[in-house]
Design a protein around this motif. Sequence first.
Motif, PDB file in Angstrom:
ATOM      1  N   ARG A 125      -6.874  -0.858  -2.912  1.00 32.32           N
ATOM      2  CA  ARG A 125      -7.824  -0.084  -3.281  1.00 32.32           C
ATOM      3  C   ARG A 125      -9.127  -0.689  -3.883  1.00 32.32           C
ATOM      4  O   ARG A 125      -8.836  -1.824  -4.495  1.00 32.32           O
ATOM      5  CB  ARG A 125      -7.307   0.856  -4.185  1.00 32.32           C
ATOM      6  CG  ARG A 125      -6.151   1.658  -3.677  1.00 32.32           C
ATOM      7  CD  ARG A 125      -5.936   2.842  -4.841  1.00 32.32           C
ATOM      8  NE  ARG A 125      -5.515   2.557  -6.038  1.00 32.32           N
ATOM      9  CZ  ARG A 125      -5.107   3.322  -6.939  1.00 32.32           C
ATOM     10  NH1 ARG A 125      -5.196   4.617  -6.781  1.00 32.32           N
ATOM     11  NH2 ARG A 125      -4.697   2.820  -8.311  1.00 32.32           N
ATOM     12  N   PRO A 148      -9.128   3.857  -1.055  1.00 35.04           N
ATOM     13  CA  PRO A 148      -8.007   3.157  -0.445  1.00 35.04           C
ATOM     14  C   PRO A 148      -8.709   2.127   0.742  1.00 35.04           C
ATOM     15  O   PRO A 148      -9.615   2.821   1.453  1.00 35.04           O
ATOM     16  CB  PRO A 148      -7.135   4.310  -0.113  1.00 35.04           C
ATOM     17  CG  PRO A 148      -8.046   5.488   0.054  1.00 35.04           C
ATOM     18  CD  PRO A 148      -9.086   5.176  -0.916  1.00 35.04           C
ATOM     19  N   PHE A 162       0.017   2.512  -3.383  1.00 35.33           N
ATOM     20  CA  PHE A 162      -0.820   2.893  -2.878  1.00 35.33           C
ATOM     21  C   PHE A 162      -1.897   1.834  -2.037  1.00 35.33           C
ATOM     22  O   PHE A 162      -2.385   2.045  -1.384  1.00 35.33           O
ATOM     23  CB  PHE A 162      -1.823   3.194  -4.064  1.00 35.33           C
ATOM     24  CG  PHE A 162      -1.277   4.368  -4.870  1.00 35.33           C
ATOM     25  CD1 PHE A 162      -1.224   5.751  -4.489  1.00 35.33           C
ATOM     26  CD2 PHE A 162      -0.788   4.191  -6.028  1.00 35.33           C
ATOM     27  CE1 PHE A 162      -0.813   6.440  -5.110  1.00 35.33           C
ATOM     28  CE2 PHE A 162      -0.231   5.306  -6.863  1.00 35.33           C
ATOM     29  CZ  PHE A 162      -0.219   6.394  -6.234  1.00 35.33           C
TER      30      PHE A 162
END
Length: 429
Positions: free
Chosen positions: A345, A413, A342
């Motif tokens: 974040r 994000p 990911f």
Amino acid sequence: MKALRRWLDFVPYLGLAVAILLGSWSFMRSEHYREETDILLMQSYEVQWRGSQIRERLANIVGLLRLSMATGDREPQLAQEVGLLQFNMVALRNLQYIDHFLDPQDFARIDRSIQTIRTRILPNISATANDQESLALLTDIQQDMFQVSGTTGAHSRTLNETAHIAENALRNVAIFVLALSAVIVVGVIIHQQSMMARRKDQQIRSFSSLFAHMTRSRVAALALFIRGLRDGEAPDPEMVAAAARAAAELDSINNGLVKIGYSAKPTRNVALQSILDALSQDHGGRIQFDVPEEARTALVASPQFHLILDELIRNAEHAVAAAGKPESRVILRARLTRRFPFGRRLALEVIDNGLGMSRAVRAKAAEPFFSMRAGSHVGLGLTGCAEMVKALGGRFRIDSAEGRGTSVRILYPLRRETGTTGQAGPASA
């Protein structure tokens, strides 16, 4: 189901990565087989050259021997030619890769020929005797060498054809993988377009729910004011004031929603620090901030995050006030997290020690138009906050226990090129 759908979104990219790796491997293996083919050709040329040297020496020796028998004079270079013949046969036998080109019976023929030259032909040539026997022995050696040359040529052709077939097969695999990659790329593009269409549809639904939620109470106040009007009677001043407030709030809501615009990419990013400063001022310094410097410089969408955090803080303050605890607190916590795949974040959390929510209430908290503040609630609501965070590509989670308070967590994000900025100062607490 949502988790499964999220992982299925990675499947086209995983397929593309596998296709690219397979194509690269095919190209590298094809190049490897091409190099092996070149090596086999060089080895085959050397074996065939050694074989031709042997046959040439044999022909010279036979011719010189016949000439010596006819004239009665021994040719001086005869012994030298026999020596060169023996050298070429030994060199052929000792090649490291000769076993790729010869069969076991061919090795036996070469060994027998070398032994015959060493033990019988060389002594006969030196003694100038038994030329007829030497000629018969050389004829046998010639037959053996023709057999060896035939086997060498057949094996060379087989090895070369095999290498070429393998090279062509891998080349075809590479072409197939490239075609498959093109198909997957098209699939990824279609998948991206589908995701954008779904996100756009989600944003439209979120906007509709948010707008209806924020305008519902104001429209009700205006409708009540209109129904209370009587011909020839002056309106109640309190109703006039309430209608004016409702109209002003509707105008403010419309202005805010126009700024937000609900695009897939935020129209403006600001440092989290500026939003923290505004929140601290709006709430009279009643918020406790637990935000390290690196999180303060993170860039977030504005004014979306201001609206979201302001609503969450107002809900927390209401829950704390209703609980009537001697030590009430509302904490806004922020951290930067890094988690593959990911990336970076921003984790935001609004924590209070207020009334909290039961499991049943928590299950309804994300439903449209639900509120624990009866008719007095005029903000986004948890539903609006959750939908707005989702539209921004983030995740929204509520943890609460009755009597122990509530924690609302947002995972947002950060874009790589605009993840942080160095311009920020400390927020007032």
